[in-house]
Design an enzyme around this catalytic site. Structure first.
Site, mmCIF file in Angstrom:
data_model
loop_
_atom_site.group_PDB
_atom_site.id
_atom_site.type_symbol
_atom_site.label_atom_id
_atom_site.label_comp_id
_atom_site.label_asym_id
_atom_site.label_seq_id
_atom_site.Cartn_x
_atom_site.Cartn_y
_atom_site.Cartn_z
ATOM 1 N N LYS A 1 -4.143 -17.566 -5.507
ATOM 2 C CA LYS A 1 -3.579 -17.507 -6.867
ATOM 3 C C LYS A 1 -3.970 -16.202 -7.553
ATOM 4 O O LYS A 1 -3.507 -15.925 -8.655
ATOM 5 C CB LYS A 1 -4.064 -18.694 -7.690
ATOM 6 C CG LYS A 1 -3.538 -20.043 -7.170
ATOM 7 C CD LYS A 1 -3.914 -21.143 -8.115
ATOM 8 C CE LYS A 1 -3.890 -22.513 -7.482
ATOM 9 N NZ LYS A 1 -2.548 -22.998 -7.188
ATOM 10 N N ASP B 1 -13.331 -25.460 -12.852
ATOM 11 C CA ASP B 1 -12.234 -25.218 -11.924
ATOM 12 C C ASP B 1 -11.499 -23.982 -12.440
ATOM 13 O O ASP B 1 -10.795 -24.046 -13.444
ATOM 14 C CB ASP B 1 -11.332 -26.466 -11.908
ATOM 15 C CG ASP B 1 -10.012 -26.234 -11.187
ATOM 16 O OD1 ASP B 1 -9.706 -25.082 -10.839
ATOM 17 O OD2 ASP B 1 -9.289 -27.229 -10.988
ATOM 18 N N HIS C 1 -6.289 -31.041 -12.779
ATOM 19 C CA HIS C 1 -5.514 -31.077 -11.531
ATOM 20 C C HIS C 1 -6.109 -32.190 -10.665
ATOM 21 O O HIS C 1 -7.297 -32.500 -10.770
ATOM 22 C CB HIS C 1 -5.699 -29.718 -10.848
ATOM 23 C CG HIS C 1 -4.881 -29.509 -9.615
ATOM 24 N ND1 HIS C 1 -5.267 -29.971 -8.384
ATOM 25 C CD2 HIS C 1 -3.703 -28.858 -9.427
ATOM 26 C CE1 HIS C 1 -4.360 -29.615 -7.483
ATOM 27 N NE2 HIS C 1 -3.404 -28.938 -8.080
ATOM 28 N N CYS D 1 0.744 -31.730 -9.600
ATOM 29 C CA CYS D 1 -0.551 -32.298 -9.155
ATOM 30 C C CYS D 1 -1.432 -32.597 -10.367
ATOM 31 O O CYS D 1 -2.656 -32.403 -10.324
ATOM 32 C CB CYS D 1 -1.274 -31.381 -8.180
ATOM 33 S SG CYS D 1 -0.329 -31.043 -6.710
ATOM 34 N N GLN E 1 -6.732 -21.487 -12.121
ATOM 35 C CA GLN E 1 -5.692 -20.846 -12.933
ATOM 36 C C GLN E 1 -6.277 -19.824 -13.901
ATOM 37 O O GLN E 1 -5.524 -19.194 -14.649
ATOM 38 C CB GLN E 1 -4.901 -21.904 -13.718
ATOM 39 C CG GLN E 1 -4.176 -22.909 -12.860
ATOM 40 C CD GLN E 1 -2.992 -22.311 -12.089
ATOM 41 O OE1 GLN E 1 -2.499 -21.228 -12.399
ATOM 42 N NE2 GLN E 1 -2.549 -23.022 -11.059
HETATM 43 N N1 C6P Z 1 -2.408 -25.718 -8.413
HETATM 44 C C1 C6P Z 1 -0.064 -25.457 -8.928
HETATM 45 O O1 C6P Z 1 1.116 -25.274 -8.638
HETATM 46 P P1 C6P Z 1 -5.869 -25.104 -4.085
HETATM 47 O O2 C6P Z 1 -4.682 -25.902 -3.649
HETATM 48 O O3 C6P Z 1 -7.165 -25.650 -3.521
HETATM 49 O O4 C6P Z 1 -5.710 -23.637 -3.871
HETATM 50 O O5 C6P Z 1 -5.941 -25.259 -5.684
HETATM 51 C C2 C6P Z 1 -5.987 -26.530 -6.250
HETATM 52 C C3 C6P Z 1 -5.952 -26.423 -7.734
HETATM 53 C C4 C6P Z 1 -7.058 -26.798 -8.457
HETATM 54 N N2 C6P Z 1 -7.107 -26.661 -9.789
HETATM 55 C C5 C6P Z 1 -6.074 -26.169 -10.485
HETATM 56 C C6 C6P Z 1 -6.201 -26.015 -11.964
HETATM 57 C C7 C6P Z 1 -4.909 -25.789 -9.810
HETATM 58 O O6 C6P Z 1 -3.894 -25.298 -10.502
HETATM 59 C C8 C6P Z 1 -4.838 -25.930 -8.411
HETATM 60 C C9 C6P Z 1 -3.581 -25.604 -7.660
HETATM 61 C C10 C6P Z 1 -1.116 -25.321 -7.863
HETATM 62 O O7 C6P Z 1 -0.412 -25.727 -10.077
HETATM 63 C C11 C6P Z 1 -0.747 -26.048 -6.603
HETATM 64 S S1 C6P Z 1 -0.783 -27.795 -6.785
#
Ligand code: C6P
Length: 420
Positions: free
Chosen positions: A240, A214, A137, A378, A217
């Protein structure tokens, strides 16, 4: 939808996992969109919240609202106790050794930025190499690129194969004595791939290289044990995993956090301030400047209580069934190509439809009540790797049903009709 037959079907097909019972806990799922029952398949972007999380937020603002760690009065003590109790729940949930290792942040993005700017700026220098993968991401790419610009380090990228899996030989080839950090996703948001991170951590550690995972997910689908993974940092977002937005966690190994300078300065992260010298607070507060998202932390604690009450073996079996049911159904639709066919996957089905842009697919699905994400998720390098501008992504949570996947498939058939 016929509630009774749906219930019987969902139970029968989910090995006793009572999906319809659990759906009752999520009030938002009862609504209609464009006159159709909402089919929420955008859980990778953010998951829905059970009533108990909504109640915890409501209770905090109704009965406990106060600033924490500062007040001597009753409300402040209660708010502090609830916020710190939630930290302890998070610690237990991911099996960290100590709650000194649990840092509240805004989300995964802030957790990674904290590591790049605190650890990275202090310990990495010109010529050092940082390894990420081609399925990251942007949150796990851009902060490292900023760091590379600041200190002159280099980003090295592990390629992925056509199924969306890490090419392990390439990882081992990239790991050298120049490698000073590895930062990897645990589960890909764009492909659903579950990365063999434990094995990758072990290889990095053999060279003394620290690893950040990370987990954005991963935490909604897998039980994560940071001691078992043996990672040095693990970042994830509350929203999430059925908790509130604006709050997340950075787990860090205490001995590394101790060596790292604060990420931001301000209230609560100090023990003594004079104009000559400031002494920083102990862990984890050293990294928590300013008034935090108190309600968010407490709400995340409530989400963890909720998750801990679930039967995780049954949940995993149900999610596995959802994914394979959806994969089979979509594979049978003419013109659909699934992007991300790794052997080990969690909760995500990305696809392209011949001659139709993902945004058009998403818009027509929305008319049918089906919420999906369309775009690059993203993760632009993933799109580049597969030679597509965008995908449509259905991402599942344990409260989804096979019947909802039938609705998704019918809606895709409708898209095909509309576009001839
Ligand atoms: N992905 C998606 O629709 P935040 O925004 O900080 O809560 O998470 C960022 C992030 C980082 N790593 C991974 C693997 C992610 O999937 C995400 C967030 C969302 O896939 C929003 S872009």
């Amino acid at each position: 939808m016929k509630a009774v037959s749906h219930l019987a079907e969902s139970r029968a097909q989910s090995g006793g996992f009572d999906v319809m019972r659990l759906r009752e806990d999520f009030p938002i799922l009862k609504q209609k969109v464009h006159g159709k029952p909402l089919v929420y398949l955008d859980n990778g972007a953010t998951s829905q919240k059970p009533q108990s999380v909504i109640d915890a937020l409501n209770h905090y603002y109704t009965a406990e609202n106060s600033n924490i760690h500062r007040g001597v009065h009753h409300l402040s003590e209660r708010a502090t106790a609830a916020y710190e109790a939630a930290r302890e729940k998070i610690r237990r949930y991911i099996n960290a050794r100590s709650d000194r290792e649990i840092i509240y942040v805004r989300g995964t993005t802030e957790g990674i930025n904290l590591v790049t700017q605190s650890y990275g700026r202090s310990f990495l220098k010109s010529g050092d190499e940082i390894i990420v993968s081609a399925m990251e991401h942007h949150s796990n790419i851009v902060p490292w690129q900023i760091l590379c610009e600041q200190v002159g380090a280099k980003l090295r990228v592990i390629p992925i194969n056509h199924d969306g899996e890490i090419v392990m030989e390439e990882y081992h080839r990239l790991l050298t004595d120049r490698t000073k950090f590895v930062s990897m996703t645990h589960v890909s948001n764009a492909l659903g791939t579950i990365v063999p991170v434990k094995e990758m951590v072990a290889s990095a550690h053999a060279l003394g290289v620290p690893v950040l995972l990370d987990g954005a997910q991963a935490v909604p689908h897998l039980r994560v044990d940071v001691q078992d993974l043996d990672c040095d940092f693990y970042a994830f977002s509350g929203h999430k995993m059925f908790g509130p937005t604006g709050v997340g966690v950075l787990y860090g190994r205490a001995e590394l956090l101790e060596k790292m300078p604060p990420y931001q300065g301000g209230g609560d992260m100090i023990s003594l301030v004079t104009f000559e010298k400031t002494h920083y607070n102990v862990l984890p507060y050293k990294f928590e400047a300013g008034t935090p998202h108190i309600a968010g932390g407490i709400g995340l604690g409530a989400a963890i209580d909720y998750l801990l009450a679930l039967d995780w073996n049954a949940l995993a079996a149900h999610e596995h069934r959802l994914l394979s049911y959806a994969t089979d159904l979509l594979t049978d639709i003419d013109g659909v190509r699934i992007i991300g066919t790794a052997k080990e996957k969690a909760g995500v089905l990305s696809f392209v439809l011949d001659h139709v842009h993902a945004h058009d697919v998403g818009t027509i699905l929305d008319q049918e009540g089906v919420a999906v994400r369309a775009g690059h998720h993203c993760a632009m390098p993933v799109m580049q790797r597969f030679g597509v501008p965008a995908t449509t992504r259905a991402s599942f949570a344990f409260y989804n049903t096979t019947e909802e996947i039938d609705v998704l498939a019918q809606a895709i058939h409708r898209v095909r009709k509309v576009f001839g």
